[in-house]
Design a protein around this motif. Structure first.
Motif, short mmCIF file in Angstrom:
data_model
loop_
_atom_site.label_atom_id
_atom_site.label_comp_id
_atom_site.label_asym_id
_atom_site.label_seq_id
_atom_site.Cartn_x
_atom_site.Cartn_y
_atom_site.Cartn_z
N PHE A 65 0.86 -1.19 0.00
CA PHE A 65 0.00 0.00 0.00
C PHE A 65 0.89 1.24 0.00
O PHE A 65 1.86 1.31 0.77
CB PHE A 65 -0.91 0.04 1.23
CG PHE A 65 -2.02 -0.97 1.23
CD1 PHE A 65 -2.22 -1.87 0.20
CD2 PHE A 65 -2.90 -1.02 2.29
CE1 PHE A 65 -3.26 -2.79 0.22
CE2 PHE A 65 -3.94 -1.93 2.33
CZ PHE A 65 -4.12 -2.81 1.30
N PRO A 66 0.55 2.23 -0.82
CA PRO A 66 1.41 3.41 -0.91
C PRO A 66 1.30 4.36 0.28
O PRO A 66 2.25 5.09 0.58
CB PRO A 66 0.91 4.11 -2.18
CG PRO A 66 -0.51 3.68 -2.31
CD PRO A 66 -0.57 2.29 -1.75
N GLY A 67 0.15 4.36 0.98
CA GLY A 67 -0.05 5.39 1.98
C GLY A 67 -0.34 6.69 1.26
O GLY A 67 -0.55 6.68 0.06
N PRO A 68 -0.34 7.84 1.86
CA PRO A 68 -0.20 7.99 3.30
C PRO A 68 -1.48 7.56 4.01
O PRO A 68 -2.51 7.49 3.35
CB PRO A 68 0.06 9.48 3.48
CG PRO A 68 -0.55 10.15 2.30
CD PRO A 68 -0.52 9.13 1.19
N ARG A 70 1.84 6.16 6.39
CA ARG A 70 2.71 5.00 6.48
C ARG A 70 3.09 4.85 7.95
O ARG A 70 3.39 5.82 8.62
CB ARG A 70 3.96 5.16 5.62
CG ARG A 70 3.62 5.13 4.12
CD ARG A 70 4.83 4.92 3.25
NE ARG A 70 5.43 3.61 3.35
CZ ARG A 70 4.97 2.49 2.77
NH1 ARG A 70 3.88 2.54 2.07
NH2 ARG A 70 5.61 1.35 2.89
N VAL A 71 3.06 3.63 8.40
CA VAL A 71 3.50 3.30 9.75
C VAL A 71 4.59 2.25 9.59
O VAL A 71 4.31 1.13 9.16
CB VAL A 71 2.35 2.80 10.64
CG1 VAL A 71 2.86 2.34 11.99
CG2 VAL A 71 1.29 3.87 10.80
N GLY A 72 5.79 2.66 9.87
CA GLY A 72 6.91 1.78 9.59
C GLY A 72 6.97 1.51 8.09
O GLY A 72 6.91 2.42 7.27
N ARG A 73 7.02 0.24 7.73
CA ARG A 73 7.12 -0.16 6.32
C ARG A 73 5.77 -0.28 5.64
O ARG A 73 5.69 -0.57 4.46
CB ARG A 73 7.83 -1.52 6.23
CG ARG A 73 9.19 -1.55 6.90
CD ARG A 73 9.82 -2.93 6.85
NE ARG A 73 8.91 -3.96 7.34
CZ ARG A 73 8.93 -5.23 6.94
NH1 ARG A 73 9.79 -5.63 6.05
NH2 ARG A 73 8.10 -6.09 7.44
N TYR A 74 4.68 -0.05 6.39
CA TYR A 74 3.35 -0.36 5.90
C TYR A 74 2.55 0.89 5.52
O TYR A 74 2.49 1.85 6.27
CB TYR A 74 2.55 -1.13 6.97
CG TYR A 74 3.28 -2.36 7.42
CD1 TYR A 74 3.26 -3.53 6.67
CD2 TYR A 74 4.04 -2.33 8.59
CE1 TYR A 74 3.96 -4.65 7.08
CE2 TYR A 74 4.74 -3.46 9.01
CZ TYR A 74 4.70 -4.61 8.24
OH TYR A 74 5.39 -5.71 8.64
N GLY A 75 1.92 0.83 4.35
CA GLY A 75 0.93 1.83 4.00
C GLY A 75 -0.38 1.42 4.65
O GLY A 75 -0.70 0.23 4.71
N VAL A 76 -1.12 2.38 5.17
CA VAL A 76 -2.36 2.11 5.90
C VAL A 76 -3.56 2.60 5.09
O VAL A 76 -3.55 3.73 4.59
CB VAL A 76 -2.34 2.80 7.29
CG1 VAL A 76 -3.62 2.52 8.06
CG2 VAL A 76 -1.12 2.37 8.10
N ASP A 77 -4.57 1.77 4.97
CA ASP A 77 -5.82 2.12 4.29
C ASP A 77 -6.79 2.64 5.34
O ASP A 77 -7.48 1.86 6.01
CB ASP A 77 -6.38 0.90 3.57
CG ASP A 77 -7.66 1.20 2.80
OD1 ASP A 77 -8.21 2.32 2.93
OD2 ASP A 77 -8.13 0.29 2.08
N LEU A 78 -6.84 3.96 5.52
CA LEU A 78 -7.72 4.55 6.52
C LEU A 78 -9.19 4.30 6.20
O LEU A 78 -10.03 4.34 7.11
CB LEU A 78 -7.45 6.05 6.66
CG LEU A 78 -6.06 6.41 7.18
CD1 LEU A 78 -5.93 7.93 7.29
CD2 LEU A 78 -5.77 5.75 8.51
#
Length: 176
Positions: A65-68, A70-78
């Motif tokens: 996931f591209p983010g934003p 981003r938490v650490g290495r992970y993009g988050v899907d809000l």
């Protein structure tokens, strides 16, 4: 007075497992909320999934996931927080129950990146509902403020107590 419990623990100690066991033990009681879990491929963690207690599931965060954000290495899907997590916390339990019990796994950086989620959690902590939530051990202004509330019982979840704790909490929370 509502019960408000925060289960604090380091990553990997078993917070999600404890909350899922608690939910299974309390199934006769109407529950609201969600859990999260790691997504693994070939033994490597690649993301996190969110699952409501009603069974809806979606990928919350992933390496791809591209983010934003981003938490650490992970993009988050809000959007997952807004579509699944927030409504799961607002669900009114069916039938007459003394008080709603809401389970939240977890109040972590990925979840707290969602403003609607933070607002809903604030409202829950002001409502007449029982809450059991898992929380990370590191400092964060939102969770630090919750931990300091006079009506909060902060329980350290460890490898030593993680197996017995769900049954102990279920006995306390199983309101007829």
């Amino acid at each position: 007075m509502p019960t408000r419990i925060l289960l604090e623990g380091r990553p990997g100690v078993g917070k999600t497992t404890a909350v899922r066991r608690l939910a299974a033990l309390l199934r006769p009681r109407a529950l609201a909320g969600f859990t999260t879990e790691e997504i693994r491929q070939g033994g490597t963690r690649v993301g996190f999934a969110l699952e409501t207690l009603a069974g809806q599931r979606a990928v919350l965060a992933h390496l791809d996931f591209p983010g934003p954000p981003r938490v650490g290495r992970y993009g988050v899907d809000l959007g997952v927080m807004e579509r699944l997590a927030v409504p799961s916390l607002k669900q009114a339990p069916p039938g007459p129950v003394p008080r709603q019990l809401t389970l939240i796994d977890e109040l972590g950086r990925m979840e707290l990146a969602c403003t609607a989620f933070r607002d809903t959690v604030r409202s829950l902590f002001e409502a007449d509902v029982d809450i059991v939530a898992t929380v990370h051990a590191h400092h964060d202004p939102f969770t630090d403020a919750l931990k300091q509330r006079a009506d909060i019982e902060l329980i350290q979840l460890t490898r030593a107590n993680r197996d017995a704790l769900p049954e102990e909490l279920a006995a306390r929370l199983d309101i007829p």
